[in-house]
Design an enzyme around this catalytic site. Structure first.
Site, short mmCIF file in Angstrom:
data_model
loop_
_atom_site.label_atom_id
_atom_site.label_comp_id
_atom_site.label_asym_id
_atom_site.label_seq_id
_atom_site.Cartn_x
_atom_site.Cartn_y
_atom_site.Cartn_z
N GLU A 1 -3.94 -7.43 13.46
CA GLU A 1 -3.45 -6.96 12.03
C GLU A 1 -1.82 -6.73 12.00
O GLU A 1 -1.02 -7.15 11.33
CB GLU A 1 -4.16 -6.07 11.23
N ASP B 1 0.71 -1.17 0.07
CA ASP B 1 -0.16 0.23 0.03
C ASP B 1 0.77 1.31 0.05
O ASP B 1 1.14 1.70 -1.02
CB ASP B 1 -1.04 0.03 1.17
#
Length: 831
Positions: free
Chosen positions: A798, A585
């Protein structure tokens, strides 16, 4: 016809004028005028006839042209665009190994990961079941059904799950503790896929009760037929003490079926029946029904009514807390040999208790056999390890639907929508996170399978086969799979479209490479080796196409260079335009995206892919005509001298001046120039992860410096994703886009770095001992931090904060964070 009519009328008028000439001189006086009129009429008729003749000639020409064209080019259906055309090769899921007993054994399962407890079959239009309950918060009831953080459960997830026929889950909702156990059984008389049972155990701390709301528990168990088949209420519904039958129905796949409830305490049961083509709005239907009953009768119960021919039945089970209830589903009913009562007895009460204990013991024994943790770590770590594999397997889902693919730029299709529909497809896959990402993600899945194959290689191959069968004729696989109405309901519209120009790291090669290595080291039984070989042999043509897609669409200008396509070249709203297709990302790349870029991580992924293809081709000797080519390409991409010549570049672009008011935009302070991207982080370590660096190279020593330096990547909780020295360290990419891969600790990359450290600590070289010391420290830091967070918060996360180690991002992220189990067991595939 119109022309003939006009000619007929003219002839009639002329004939009447000739007859009038016989009337004498007075009549003759007007002959000149009549003759003049007749002449003009003749001219007009001639003009009309010429026009008609020309028109008829043109019309005839087009008819003849059309007929000839049809003869030369007979009728053909419009060609399906390549981007939505399936790959032209036998499907992997048609292999014999995935049929018969294997297919039936996986038919039923907890394949609806987005809900707290959901059961369905691996078929497009399934009979589905699930659980809801009423939680109490701040003196108000709240319906729980779909996994979401706003419910504020302090803990939930599978403590154990074997991926086949057993799972145990613990959910803590304020003062309520709910345990759900799932068990599957295939016995004499069962229909296809067998039977299953669910035990619901609701507890609460009585000392914390403050009002009567907390003394009664309300559970809702439902069954729904996606195919629209009508469901019928059981005859025993209104007297649960005399019988147990809740619902009955019939389906083509499993025959007749029955749903039963057995309570160990006094239970109150109510119901409601609905009919709807979709079930993703079922929570709303139940809430509306409860609200209407509360408004009219001031009672918290379903209406005990049903629409005609309902395809959904919801049963409310209420009792004073604590209580237990067993729900049993039996298939293949309605025949003399079905033995329903006997099967029902084995799936409820004390028999179910015994079966659940037996399955738990089997799980614990298999866990120790696979990962051998008892002698390495304490009991707290073992609990986390079991939750890691349990949630990974319990989070596997089955999906069916059509992806939405953006229209290719060169398309000639006249489509009012901005997308094309992929062909209808099924997908059996693990998911990264049940509340946040309950669907398939391509690059995540490779990491998932690094863990799953150690537990059950057949489940692993089944998942890989489903993914590879999604390949189109160009060799492209959509990176995010949003299949079906339930999956679609969880995704914002702007993220639904999949772009056929963009790739995603081909991480499936990670597990394929490990499987090949394990075959060579004789780590499988003969049957398993044969099945893996059959799988690889059929998969090879798809894997070759996948590699070629990357090699042609993601290649750079220079030989053996690659760059991720899909970066926004025009944005002024991002500090550094994101590279979503890379999976990393917002990790810093060239400040000005262009075709001049060379992405080191993609080059290493290409090496992984081509090296795996070469190994598969070797496995089948001369089965691949590209065997030599793959070998030479792997040699080229692994050439460390060439790798050191790689440069990443910037390209200058012009930025407009009319910025919106109060909008945070990027400001270019100096002219971009060609050079290496000046940021150290995970991407810098990709050659290290791929073990390209020679063990005796001084560059290995420098890489170990980067890893162990606290001012760069090292923390007490794992390696941060971006060096503290980077100008973009922990910087927002936009006003509302916080740092993601710009500092936090990610388990998938730490696992790969740790695996490389383990490798370099085992091979001869001047830096062997140093690699071993760093390996031990990093492994200890990662395990301690994940275990501490789990026992403090109830979840795997995460990512983890690089300053204090606190879990961040999505919780119950039991995708690649579950790789901590392989770290605990020191399982690194090729070592």
């Amino acid at each position: 016809m119109t022309g003939s009519g006009r000619r007929s009328s003219a002839r009639s008028r002329i004939k009447s004028k000739t007859d009038a000439n016989e009337d004498g001189p007075l009549r003759n006086a007007g002959d000149h005028r009549r003759n003049t009129t007749r002449d003009h009429t003749s001219l007009r008729l001639l003009n009309v006839n010429i026009k008609m003749l020309l028109g008829f000639t043109v019309f005839t020409f087009f008819i003849i042209w059309f007929l000839i064209n049809r003869l030369v080019n007979p009728d053909q259906e419009p060609e399906t665009p390549r981007v939505i055309t399936p790959f032209p090769a036998p499907k992997l899921m048609d292999l014999p190994m995935f049929q018969g007993e294997h297919k039936e054994s996986l038919y039923w399962g907890t394949y609806r990961p987005h809900v707290y407890l959901g059961i369905r079959a691996r078929t497009p239009r399934s009979l589905v079941a699930g659980l809801m309950w009423l939680g109490v918060k701040d003196g108000r009831y709240h319906l729980r059904h779909v996994c979401q953080d706003s419910d504020e459960l302090s803990k939930y997830g599978w403590s154990r799950h074997n991926g086949h026929d057993f799972g145990h889950q613990l959910l803590v909702d304020q003062d309520l503790t709910l345990e759900t156990s799932f068990l599957k059984s295939k016995g004499d008389g069962s229909g296809y896929g067998g039977d299953w049972a669910v035990r619901l155990d609701l507890q609460s701390e009585e000392s914390r009760w403050t009002n009567d709301m907390q003394r009664t528990g309300y559970l809702f168990f439902y069954v729904a037929d996606e195919d629209g088949n009508a469901l019928s209420l059981g005859r025993d519904m209104f007297d649960i003490h005399e019988g147990s039958l809740l619902a009955i129905g019939s389906r083509a796949d499993i025959g007749g079926w029955q749903l039963h409830l057995k309570g160990m305490e006094s239970l109150e049961v109510h119901y409601s029946g609905f009919r709807t083509p979709h079930i993703h709005n079922l929570s709303d239907l139940v809430l509306e029904n409860l609200a209407a009953q509360a408004a009219m009768f001031n009672r918290l119960q379903l209406s005990d009514t049903s629409v005609s021919s309902p395809n959904i039945l919801v049963f409310q089970i209420s009792a004073r807390i604590p209580f237990k209830a067993d729900i049993a589903f039996v298939s293949g009913t309605g025949v003399k040999t079905s033995r329903v009562e006997e099967r029902l007895s084995s799936l409820t009460g004390t028999s179910l208790t015994s079966l659940l204990k037996e399955k738990q013991s089997e799980f614990d024994a298999k866990f120790e056999n696979c990962f051998k943790m008892a002698a390495k770590l304490d009991s707290e770590s073992v609990v986390v390890g079991k939750a890691a594999i349990g949630n990974m397997l319990g989070g596997i889902g089955y999906f069916y639907g059509q992806s939405k693919v953006s229209l290719p730029k060169n398309t000639k299709l006249k489509n009012h929508d901005n997308f094309l529909l992929y062909w209808p497809a099924e997908l059996y896959t693990a998911v990264p996170s049940r509340p946040f990402f309950p669907r398939g993600f391509l690059w995540d899945e490779g990491f998932h399978q690094l863990l799953i194959w150690h537990w059950d290689v057949r489940i692993c191959l089944d998942i890989l086969g489903h993914w590879l069968d999604l390949m189109n004729t160009d060799g492209w696989i959509p990176r995010e799979q949003i299949l079906g109405a339930e999956a679609l309901s969880k995704v914002p519209e702007e993220f639904v479209l999949q772009h056929p120009t963009n790739g995603n790291p081909p991480t499936l090669f990670l597990v394929l490479r490990e499987l090949i290595y394990a075959i060579k080291k004789n780590k499988f039984t003969a049957t398993e080796s044969n099945e893996i070989s059959s799988f690889l042999e059929r998969a090879l043509v798809r894997l070759e196409a996948w590699f070629q897609w990357f090699n042609t669409t993601q290649s750079g200008k220079e030989r053996s260079s690659y760059f991720w396509h899909g970066r926004d070249t025009t944005t002024i709203r991002e500090l550094n335009p994101k590279t979503l297709s890379s999976g990393l990302d917002d990790y810093p790349r060239a400040s000005h995206p262009s075709e001049e870029e060379r992405h080191l991580d993609l080059r290493c992924w290409m090496l992984l892919a081509v090296d795996s293809l070469h190994s598969i081709a070797e496995l089948f000797e001369s089965s691949s005509e590209h065997k030599k080519e793959y070998g030479s390409t792997a040699t080229l991409l692994s050439d460390f001298k060439i790798l050191n010549q790689v440069r990443l570049s910037w390209k200058e672009i012009k930025v407009g001046n009319n910025y919106p008011a109060r909008e945070l935009v990027r400001e270019v302070l100096e002219k971009p120039e060609l050079r290496l991207v000046p940021h150290v982080g995970y991407v810098s370590l990709f050659p290290f992860m791929e073990k390209i660096i020679p063990p005796d190279s001084w560059i290995l020593d420098k890489q170990l410096d980067l890893i162990s330096n606290r001012s760069i990547l090292w923390t007490d909780y794992g390696l941060r994703s971006l060096a503290k020295t980077s100008s973009l360290y922990m910087k927002h990419n936009t006003e509302h886009d916080p740092p993601y891969w710009r500092g936090p600790i990610w388990m998938n990359m730490n696992y790969r770095i740790l695996a490389a450290l383990y490798y370099y600590s085992q091979v001869n070289g001047p830096y062997r001992e140093r690699a071993e010391v760093i390996y031990d420290k990093l492994r200890g830091n990662l395990i301690r931090n994940v275990v501490r967070n789990y026992h403090q918060t109830g979840f795997l996360w995460e990512q983890y904060d690089q300053k204090k180690g606190k879990g961040k991002g999505a919780r119950l992220f039991t995708g690649w964070t579950a790789l901590v189990l392989l770290i605990m067991g020191e399982v690194y595939g090729e070592t």
